[in-house]
Design an enzyme around this catalytic site. Structure first.
Site, PDB file in Angstrom:
ATOM      1  N   HIS A  37       7.558   0.191  -3.287  1.00  0.00           N
ATOM      2  CA  HIS A  37       8.546   0.684  -4.266  1.00  0.00           C
ATOM      3  C   HIS A  37       9.387   1.832  -3.686  1.00  0.00           C
ATOM      4  O   HIS A  37       9.438   2.934  -4.247  1.00  0.00           O
ATOM      5  CB  HIS A  37       7.846   1.118  -5.559  1.00  0.00           C
ATOM      6  N   ARG A  90      11.899  -5.306 -10.816  1.00  0.00           N
ATOM      7  CA  ARG A  90      10.576  -5.095 -11.402  1.00  0.00           C
ATOM      8  C   ARG A  90       9.703  -6.309 -11.105  1.00  0.00           C
ATOM      9  O   ARG A  90      10.161  -7.454 -11.197  1.00  0.00           O
ATOM     10  CB  ARG A  90      10.680  -4.917 -12.927  1.00  0.00           C
TER      11      ARG A  90
HETATM   12  C1  OXD Z   1      12.988   2.780 -10.611  1.00  0.00           C
HETATM   13  C2  OXD Z   1      13.183   4.026  -9.868  1.00  0.00           C
HETATM   14  O1  OXD Z   1      13.521   2.658 -11.725  1.00  0.00           O
HETATM   15  O2  OXD Z   1      12.458   4.213  -8.863  1.00  0.00           O
HETATM   16  O3  OXD Z   1      12.305   1.883 -10.125  1.00  0.00           O
HETATM   17  O4  OXD Z   1      14.039   4.817 -10.241  1.00  0.00           O
END
Ligand code: OXD
Length: 312
Positions: A275, A227
């Protein structure tokens, strides 16, 4: 049985389709803003990702809340407003393999100097650089959960010395293990490539600040797939610009998408991905969640239940 579905990104129809196919006797209710508890019968289960506060009213009678991803912070942030039912994260469901690929690639790219060769090639430079030794490249994995362990294993298979840090003690073959805050500085001081795979909790927010990142040896590299809020952005930038940290591969950010003016975008030593280190594989996820719902309906135990006190 009624199952409520919601995704903050709005991409819900394919999920609704797959749940309906996998659980043909269930009523699949796709929640949208404006829908009130009175507008449909109460649901037995909720399957959500990045919920909004307005959704909470719908959860009063559910027996469990399933998450369509690995991280739980986006749900646990609602604290006591959540009903006291099991919250269930996705357990692997194809994510561990993707994470291991991503981290192995980022580690090898830095270790084998592909980042430098990419720059050289753009400038038409032909210049073989000195070879690095794996023995000097200890990779340290912060967080040894369901995703952290396979990553550590993959890096060890590639021949890197590995060490892991976790909240509670672990004993792993061929890896140095560190546990607890009191050992974090020791862990960092011998880590050349730092891989952050921690859950986001009060304890891990801003964990990687200037003091901690400065503990890494000069020339260390950071890979963050956990994160964004775990890293103090200005501190990381300052340490990269001073040359203490050689660079970073970042997949996660405090605000996503990373805003256009953020200085990470223009820092050549930072590699940014949107991400994607481990994307949820819908087929695997639907199958896993549906199987757990069936087990709960038969009063059988399930795993991957979030420990709310711990925060993951
Ligand atoms: C996260 C996902 O938790 O993409 O980042 O599952």
């Amino acid at each position: 049985m009624r199952i409520l579905l919601y995704r903050g990104d709005g991409i819900i129809e394919p999920w609704a389709h797959d749940f309906a196919a996998r659980l043909p006797h269930a009523d699949i209710v796709v929640w949208h803003k404006g829908m009130t508890p009175a507008s449909h019968a109460p649901c037995d289960y909720a399957v959500v990702w990045a919920p909004v506060p307005a959704l909470l009213d719908q959860l009063a009678q559910v027996k469990a809340i399933f998450l369509m991803g690995a991280g739980v912070d986006a749900v646990l942030k609602f604290g006591d407003a959540l009903p006291h039912v099991p919250i269930v994260r996705l357990g692997d469901a194809g994510m561990a393999e993707q994470m291991a690929e991503y981290v192995a690639y980022a580690t090898l790219r830095y270790f084998r100097r592909f980042d430098e060769y990419e720059q050289q090639a753009r400038q038409g430079i032909w210049d073989p650089l000195p070879v690095r030794r794996k023995a000097d490249f200890t990779v340290g994995v912060l967080g040894l959960g369901k995703l952290g362990m396979p990553v550590l294993h993959t890096l060890r298979q590639l021949g890197f010395p590995v060490r892991g840090w976790s909240r509670s003690p672990k004993d792993l073959p061929n890896a140095e293990c560190y546990a607890g805050m009191e050992s974090l500085d020791d862990f960092l001081s011998g880590t050349r490539v730092l891989v952050c795979m921690l859950p986001l909790t009060a304890e891990t927010t801003n964990l990687l600040d200037r003091a901690r990142l400065s503990r890494l040896p000069r020339g260390a590299y950071l890979i963050n797939v956990a994160r964004g809020a775990q890293v103090a952005d200005p501190d990381l930038l300052a340490l990269i610009r001073s040359g203490h940290i050689a660079g970073a591969t970042l997949d996660v950010f405090r605000n996503e998408p990373l805003p256009a003016p953020h200085p990470f975008w223009s820092e050549p030593l930072i590699t940014i991905t949107p991400h994607i280190s481990a994307l949820t594989l819908r087929e695997e996820a639907v199958c896993q969640i549906a199987t757990k719902i069936e087990r709960l309906e038969r009063d059988e135990a399930i795993d991957d239940i979030v420990d709310r006190a711990r925060g993951y």
